[in-house]
Scaffold this motif. Structure first.
Motif, mmCIF file in Angstrom:
data_model
loop_
_atom_site.group_PDB
_atom_site.id
_atom_site.type_symbol
_atom_site.label_atom_id
_atom_site.label_comp_id
_atom_site.label_asym_id
_atom_site.label_seq_id
_atom_site.Cartn_x
_atom_site.Cartn_y
_atom_site.Cartn_z
ATOM 1 N N GLN A 126 1.744 -48.623 -19.690
ATOM 2 C CA GLN A 126 2.776 -49.388 -18.747
ATOM 3 C C GLN A 126 4.148 -48.980 -19.077
ATOM 4 O OE1 GLN A 126 0.299 -51.242 -20.632
ATOM 5 N NE2 GLN A 126 -1.031 -52.038 -18.988
ATOM 6 N N VAL A 127 4.393 -49.236 -20.492
ATOM 7 C CA VAL A 127 5.876 -48.723 -20.817
ATOM 8 C C VAL A 127 6.046 -47.419 -20.435
ATOM 9 C CG1 VAL A 127 7.221 -48.752 -22.854
ATOM 10 C CG2 VAL A 127 5.975 -50.702 -22.415
ATOM 11 N N GLY A 128 5.081 -46.543 -20.570
ATOM 12 C CA GLY A 128 5.079 -45.281 -20.040
ATOM 13 C C GLY A 128 5.496 -45.027 -18.836
ATOM 14 N N ALA A 129 4.826 -45.873 -17.808
ATOM 15 C CA ALA A 129 5.060 -45.677 -16.435
ATOM 16 C C ALA A 129 6.666 -46.128 -16.200
ATOM 17 C CB ALA A 129 4.026 -46.661 -15.566
ATOM 18 N N VAL A 130 7.018 -47.244 -16.803
ATOM 19 C CA VAL A 130 8.279 -47.781 -16.522
ATOM 20 C C VAL A 130 9.191 -46.769 -17.178
ATOM 21 C CG1 VAL A 130 10.219 -49.463 -17.306
ATOM 22 C CG2 VAL A 130 7.573 -50.357 -16.745
ATOM 23 N N CYS A 131 8.983 -46.140 -18.349
ATOM 24 C CA CYS A 131 10.101 -45.010 -18.631
ATOM 25 C C CYS A 131 10.180 -43.596 -17.732
ATOM 26 C CB CYS A 131 9.506 -44.519 -20.041
ATOM 27 S SG CYS A 131 10.067 -45.857 -21.228
ATOM 28 N N LEU A 132 9.011 -43.313 -17.205
ATOM 29 C CA LEU A 132 8.995 -42.488 -16.316
ATOM 30 C C LEU A 132 9.822 -42.729 -15.017
ATOM 31 C CD1 LEU A 132 7.724 -39.660 -15.838
ATOM 32 C CD2 LEU A 132 5.895 -40.843 -14.548
ATOM 33 N N GLY A 133 9.710 -43.961 -14.632
ATOM 34 C CA GLY A 133 10.509 -44.283 -13.536
ATOM 35 C C GLY A 133 12.042 -44.251 -13.871
ATOM 36 N N ILE A 134 12.335 -45.014 -15.155
ATOM 37 C CA ILE A 134 13.499 -44.810 -15.666
ATOM 38 C C ILE A 134 14.279 -43.343 -15.515
ATOM 39 C CG2 ILE A 134 15.131 -45.248 -17.572
ATOM 40 C CD1 ILE A 134 13.624 -47.945 -17.831
ATOM 41 N N PHE A 135 13.221 -42.506 -16.065
ATOM 42 C CA PHE A 135 13.635 -41.019 -16.234
ATOM 43 C C PHE A 135 13.977 -40.465 -14.805
ATOM 44 C CE2 PHE A 135 12.755 -36.558 -16.265
ATOM 45 C CZ PHE A 135 13.698 -36.140 -17.260
ATOM 46 N N ALA A 136 12.972 -40.619 -13.883
ATOM 47 C CA ALA A 136 13.321 -40.198 -12.600
ATOM 48 C C ALA A 136 14.516 -40.801 -11.948
ATOM 49 C CB ALA A 136 11.998 -40.566 -11.679
ATOM 50 N N ALA A 137 14.891 -42.234 -12.044
ATOM 51 C CA ALA A 137 15.996 -42.623 -11.243
ATOM 52 C C ALA A 137 17.289 -42.136 -12.052
ATOM 53 C CB ALA A 137 15.836 -44.072 -11.390
ATOM 54 N N GLY A 138 17.203 -41.980 -13.410
ATOM 55 C CA GLY A 138 18.463 -41.518 -14.333
ATOM 56 C C GLY A 138 18.627 -40.275 -13.788
ATOM 57 N N PHE A 139 17.666 -39.371 -13.839
ATOM 58 C CA PHE A 139 17.725 -37.819 -13.497
ATOM 59 C C PHE A 139 18.452 -37.564 -12.241
ATOM 60 C CE2 PHE A 139 16.563 -33.680 -12.519
ATOM 61 C CZ PHE A 139 17.110 -32.912 -13.717
ATOM 62 N N TYR A 140 17.860 -38.491 -11.410
ATOM 63 C CA TYR A 140 18.489 -38.495 -9.787
ATOM 64 C C TYR A 140 20.049 -38.759 -9.665
ATOM 65 C CZ TYR A 140 19.330 -39.475 -4.979
ATOM 66 O OH TYR A 140 19.812 -39.667 -3.567
ATOM 67 N N LEU A 141 20.445 -39.865 -10.493
ATOM 68 C CA LEU A 141 21.764 -40.096 -10.502
ATOM 69 C C LEU A 141 22.640 -39.313 -11.096
ATOM 70 C CD1 LEU A 141 21.477 -44.143 -11.243
ATOM 71 C CD2 LEU A 141 21.945 -42.998 -9.100
ATOM 72 N N LEU A 142 22.085 -38.477 -12.358
ATOM 73 C CA LEU A 142 22.789 -37.600 -13.186
ATOM 74 C C LEU A 142 23.122 -36.421 -12.134
ATOM 75 C CD1 LEU A 142 21.517 -37.718 -16.639
ATOM 76 C CD2 LEU A 142 23.899 -38.548 -15.773
ATOM 77 N N ARG A 143 22.074 -36.065 -11.442
ATOM 78 C CA ARG A 143 22.069 -34.895 -10.510
ATOM 79 C C ARG A 143 22.983 -34.943 -9.404
ATOM 80 N NH1 ARG A 143 18.452 -30.470 -9.642
ATOM 81 N NH2 ARG A 143 19.437 -29.614 -8.161
#
Length: 98
Positions: A43-60
């Motif tokens: 569950q935490v892995g899925a949340v971290c994957l979502g955080i990574f995807a959203a953060g990477f999009y914002l950094l992009r």
């Protein structure tokens, strides 16, 4: 006669990883991977994957607009006390300078 100066392009380019600021991208990866590794739950892995995807999009998006935005923001925080005061919400429209 003076010889022309050679400007090396590698000294002018910003350090990027996939179009994002290098330091912020590596920090985002470190945070997400360490949270996933320490928790060891899917569950935490899925949340971290979502955080990574959203953060990477914002950094992009930030990298597309301005790669030096992080440095400008940090400099703005440092020199904030020297900025001129500006009218806010409760301005009465009076004279600024006399």
């Amino acid at each position: 006669m003076l010889s022309p100066h050679i400007v090396y392009q590698a000294l002018q380019q910003q350090q990027q990883i996939l179009g994002c600021d290098r330091e912020l991208t590596l920090l985002l990866c470190l945070i997400c991977f360490s949270l996933t590794f320490c928790s060891a739950s899917p569950q935490v892995g899925a949340v971290c994957l979502g955080i990574f995807a959203a953060g990477f999009y914002l950094l992009r998006m930030m990298g597309r607009s301005d790669l030096l935005l992080r440095k400008v923001f940090i400099r703005q925080l440092h020199y904030k006390e020297y900025y001129c005061a500006q009218a806010g919400l409760f301005d009465r429209g009076g004279k600024r300078y006399e």
